[in-house]
Design a protein around this motif. Structure first.
Motif, PDB file in Angstrom:
ATOM      1  N   GLY A  50       0.776  -1.232   0.000  1.00 52.32           N
ATOM      2  CA  GLY A  50       0.000   0.000   0.000  1.00 52.32           C
ATOM      3  C   GLY A  50       0.808   1.282   0.000  1.00 52.32           C
ATOM      4  N   PRO A  51       1.829   1.419   0.867  1.00 57.94           N
ATOM      5  CA  PRO A  51       2.595   2.669   0.905  1.00 57.94           C
ATOM      6  C   PRO A  51       3.329   2.998  -0.391  1.00 57.94           C
ATOM      7  N   GLN A  52       3.503   1.998  -1.275  1.00 59.52           N
ATOM      8  CA  GLN A  52       4.205   2.242  -2.535  1.00 59.52           C
ATOM      9  C   GLN A  52       3.279   2.737  -3.644  1.00 59.52           C
ATOM     10  N   VAL A  53       1.961   2.579  -3.448  1.00 54.68           N
ATOM     11  CA  VAL A  53       0.998   2.900  -4.506  1.00 54.68           C
ATOM     12  C   VAL A  53       0.805   4.409  -4.614  1.00 54.68           C
ATOM     13  N   PRO A  54       0.902   4.975  -5.815  1.00 52.44           N
ATOM     14  CA  PRO A  54       0.625   6.406  -5.979  1.00 52.44           C
ATOM     15  C   PRO A  54      -0.762   6.750  -5.441  1.00 52.44           C
ATOM     16  N   ARG A  55      -0.854   7.875  -4.771  1.00 55.30           N
ATOM     17  CA  ARG A  55      -2.106   8.236  -4.101  1.00 55.30           C
ATOM     18  C   ARG A  55      -3.309   8.243  -5.043  1.00 55.30           C
ATOM     19  N   GLN A  56      -3.115   8.688  -6.285  1.00 53.51           N
ATOM     20  CA  GLN A  56      -4.257   8.775  -7.194  1.00 53.51           C
ATOM     21  C   GLN A  56      -4.793   7.402  -7.585  1.00 53.51           C
ATOM     22  N   HIS A  57      -4.014   6.348  -7.314  1.00 51.04           N
ATOM     23  CA  HIS A  57      -4.450   4.988  -7.640  1.00 51.04           C
ATOM     24  C   HIS A  57      -4.814   4.191  -6.395  1.00 51.04           C
ATOM     25  N   ARG A  61      -9.991   8.785  -0.315  1.00 52.48           N
ATOM     26  CA  ARG A  61     -11.188   9.539   0.088  1.00 52.48           C
ATOM     27  C   ARG A  61     -11.844   8.924   1.322  1.00 52.48           C
ATOM     28  N   GLY A  62     -11.365   9.279   2.466  1.00 51.13           N
ATOM     29  CA  GLY A  62     -11.967   8.799   3.704  1.00 51.13           C
ATOM     30  C   GLY A  62     -11.830   7.297   3.856  1.00 51.13           C
ATOM     31  N   THR A  63     -12.956   6.649   4.212  1.00 50.87           N
ATOM     32  CA  THR A  63     -12.930   5.208   4.472  1.00 50.87           C
ATOM     33  C   THR A  63     -13.511   4.412   3.312  1.00 50.87           C
ATOM     34  N   PHE A  64     -13.592   5.014   2.126  1.00 48.44           N
ATOM     35  CA  PHE A  64     -14.155   4.303   0.987  1.00 48.44           C
ATOM     36  C   PHE A  64     -13.301   3.096   0.613  1.00 48.44           C
ATOM     37  N   THR A  65     -13.886   2.228  -0.176  1.00 44.38           N
ATOM     38  CA  THR A  65     -13.244   0.984  -0.575  1.00 44.38           C
ATOM     39  C   THR A  65     -11.921   1.189  -1.302  1.00 44.38           C
ATOM     40  N   LYS A  66     -11.058   0.207  -1.217  1.00 44.22           N
ATOM     41  CA  LYS A  66      -9.811   0.194  -1.967  1.00 44.22           C
ATOM     42  C   LYS A  66      -9.892  -0.823  -3.109  1.00 44.22           C
ATOM     43  N   GLN A  67     -11.089  -1.238  -3.493  1.00 44.18           N
ATOM     44  CA  GLN A  67     -11.178  -2.243  -4.547  1.00 44.18           C
ATOM     45  C   GLN A  67     -10.603  -1.705  -5.850  1.00 44.18           C
ATOM     46  N   GLY A  68      -9.939  -2.561  -6.574  1.00 37.72           N
ATOM     47  CA  GLY A  68      -9.299  -2.148  -7.811  1.00 37.72           C
ATOM     48  C   GLY A  68      -8.469  -3.272  -8.390  1.00 37.72           C
ATOM     49  N   VAL A  69      -7.540  -2.919  -9.258  1.00 38.26           N
ATOM     50  CA  VAL A  69      -6.638  -3.878  -9.884  1.00 38.26           C
ATOM     51  C   VAL A  69      -5.226  -3.519  -9.454  1.00 38.26           C
ATOM     52  N   TYR A  70      -4.543  -4.468  -8.835  1.00 43.99           N
ATOM     53  CA  TYR A  70      -3.223  -4.201  -8.265  1.00 43.99           C
ATOM     54  C   TYR A  70      -2.228  -5.263  -8.713  1.00 43.99           C
ATOM     55  N   CYS A  71      -1.039  -4.841  -9.109  1.00 38.35           N
ATOM     56  CA  CYS A  71       0.022  -5.756  -9.532  1.00 38.35           C
ATOM     57  C   CYS A  71       1.193  -5.625  -8.558  1.00 38.35           C
ATOM     58  N   MET A  72       1.667  -6.769  -8.059  1.00 33.63           N
ATOM     59  CA  MET A  72       2.791  -6.749  -7.131  1.00 33.63           C
ATOM     60  C   MET A  72       3.633  -8.007  -7.297  1.00 33.63           C
ATOM     61  N   MET A  73       4.848  -7.948  -6.789  1.00 29.70           N
ATOM     62  CA  MET A  73       5.708  -9.125  -6.709  1.00 29.70           C
ATOM     63  C   MET A  73       5.353  -9.898  -5.444  1.00 29.70           C
ATOM     64  N   LEU A  79       4.205  -2.953  -8.587  1.00 24.18           N
ATOM     65  CA  LEU A  79       4.395  -2.979 -10.035  1.00 24.18           C
ATOM     66  C   LEU A  79       3.402  -2.082 -10.754  1.00 24.18           C
ATOM     67  N   GLY A  80       2.176  -2.006 -10.230  1.00 24.00           N
ATOM     68  CA  GLY A  80       1.173  -1.170 -10.870  1.00 24.00           C
ATOM     69  C   GLY A  80      -0.118  -1.198 -10.081  1.00 24.00           C
ATOM     70  N   ALA A  81      -1.011  -0.235 -10.345  1.00 21.34           N
ATOM     71  CA  ALA A  81      -2.279  -0.185  -9.628  1.00 21.34           C
ATOM     72  C   ALA A  81      -3.252   0.746 -10.333  1.00 21.34           C
ATOM     73  N   ARG A  82      -4.527   0.406 -10.245  1.00 22.87           N
ATOM     74  CA  ARG A  82      -5.601   1.294 -10.646  1.00 22.87           C
ATOM     75  C   ARG A  82      -6.767   1.084  -9.694  1.00 22.87           C
ATOM     76  N   PHE A  83      -7.293   2.182  -9.184  1.00 21.67           N
ATOM     77  CA  PHE A  83      -8.452   2.110  -8.306  1.00 21.67           C
ATOM     78  C   PHE A  83      -9.664   1.653  -9.116  1.00 21.67           C
ATOM     79  N   ALA A  84     -10.717   1.170  -8.450  1.00 21.89           N
ATOM     80  CA  ALA A  84     -11.931   0.678  -9.094  1.00 21.89           C
ATOM     81  C   ALA A  84     -12.535   1.717 -10.031  1.00 21.89           C
ATOM     82  N   GLY A  85     -13.350   1.229 -10.981  1.00 19.98           N
ATOM     83  CA  GLY A  85     -13.996   2.113 -11.935  1.00 19.98           C
ATOM     84  C   GLY A  85     -13.154   2.336 -13.161  1.00 19.98           C
ATOM     85  N   THR A  86     -12.182   1.456 -13.399  1.00 17.47           N
ATOM     86  CA  THR A  86     -11.270   1.620 -14.516  1.00 17.47           C
ATOM     87  C   THR A  86     -11.875   1.122 -15.820  1.00 17.47           C
TER      88      THR A  86
END
Length: 302
Positions: A50-57, A61-73, A79-86
């Motif tokens: 989590g601390p490595q993910v760019p804030r925009q991804h 916004r408060g306690t809203f969900t973190k659902q999305g697509v995340y790539c990691m080792m 490696l990459g991330a996009r918040f939900a709604g992509t």
């Protein structure tokens, strides 16, 4: 739409795809936060990755969900991330960047990764689920109407969703008629199917219908022909579901082939007007009555 794109599928094959409930990986209420504070998956996602993910991804916004697509080792390296709604292009760009970053880190760290195992998607799961009973795959889509786009600018019919439903070995036998005359299908089976699966989930998710929402439901069947151990069955029915805030009233038509022990073919369609919406099915601005269709077919492997 995203994962059905061939470009996305090819890029995704570079990874080991997996899914998890977002409230397990990123708990938001006090009970789950305390219960999962030492869970390895939660710690890897929130404290390492989590601390490595760019804030925009990451959705700050408060306690809203973190659902999305995340790539990691495996060690949690970002490696990459996009918040939900992509959208397709956004995920495509992210996966291209994630693969490139992966290859750079492999070279820098002198890693020797093994190839990702190649298997047929869901093959073991589908075989296990479908081996005993009737395992169906459902598809949901808006049908053509006068306008080509809804008020949110979404192209009618471009988005779709899918679900799965299973009748047990004993339950599926109630879908086989005793003769050539029309006969009603067991009401408890129909009620379970329509309450759980006849939902408007074209754009999102929706809860099962409660009992009071089933205003009427009738589905009949009859034997159309029988030869060589194969029985062809016809189905016809009408359903009205209305919660007060949303409604769906489809007609049902279908045909199936029964070999005496199992269904070897199964095709139903439920088509009719839907209106209103629920909290997470994203019908805002598209509440008026419009046609929607659901198809029910044998899942792959049947």
């Amino acid at each position: 739409m995203v994962w059905s794109d061939p470009r996305i599928q090819k890029l995704a094959s570079e990874f080991v795809p997996c899914t998890e409930e977002v409230d397990i990986l990123f708990p938001r209420n006090d009970y789950l936060i305390n219960k999962l504070k030492d869970d390895p998956g939660k710690v890897l996602f929130t404290d390492v990755y989590g601390p490595q993910v760019p804030r925009q991804h990451w959705n700050e916004r408060g306690t809203f969900t973190k659902q999305g697509v995340y790539c990691m080792m495996p060690d949690g390296t970002y490696l990459g991330a996009r918040f939900a709604g992509t959208r397709v292009e956004d995920i495509h760009t992210m996966l291209v960047e994630a693969v490139a970053r992966w290859k750079t880190l492999v070279s820098e760290r002198g890693l020797k990764p093994k190839p990702v195992p190649k298997t047929v998607a869901f093959s073991e799961w589908e075989q296990k689920e479908s081996s005993d009973g009737l395992f169906l795959e459902l598809h949901y889509r808006d049908l053509p109407r006068a306008e080509t786009k809804d008020s949110r600018g979404r192209k009618i019919g471009e988005s779709w969703n899918r679900s799965a439903f299973k009748f047990s070995k004993e339950q599926m036998k109630h879908l086989v008629p005793a003769g050539n005359d029309w006969q009603e299908i067991d009401q408890s089976l129909i009620d379970r199917l329509i309450r759980e699966e006849f939902k408007d989930i074209v754009y999102g998710q929706s809860p099962r219908w409660n009992e009071d929402s089933v205003k009427s439901a009738s589905l009949k069947m009859r034997r159309l022909s029988s030869e060589g151990g194969r029985t062809i069955i016809g189905y016809s029915g009408k359903v009205i579901l209305d919660s007060g805030s949303h409604r769906f009233s489809p007609e049902i038509l279908g045909k199936a082939v029964w070999n005496g022990e199992r269904f070897t073919a199964f095709e139903w369609v439920a088509i009719g007007p839907r209106s209103g919406g629920t909290k997470y099915n994203f019908r805002e601005g598209d509440m008026d009555e419009a046609p929607m269709g659901i198809s029910l077919v044998l899942a792959d492997g049947e």
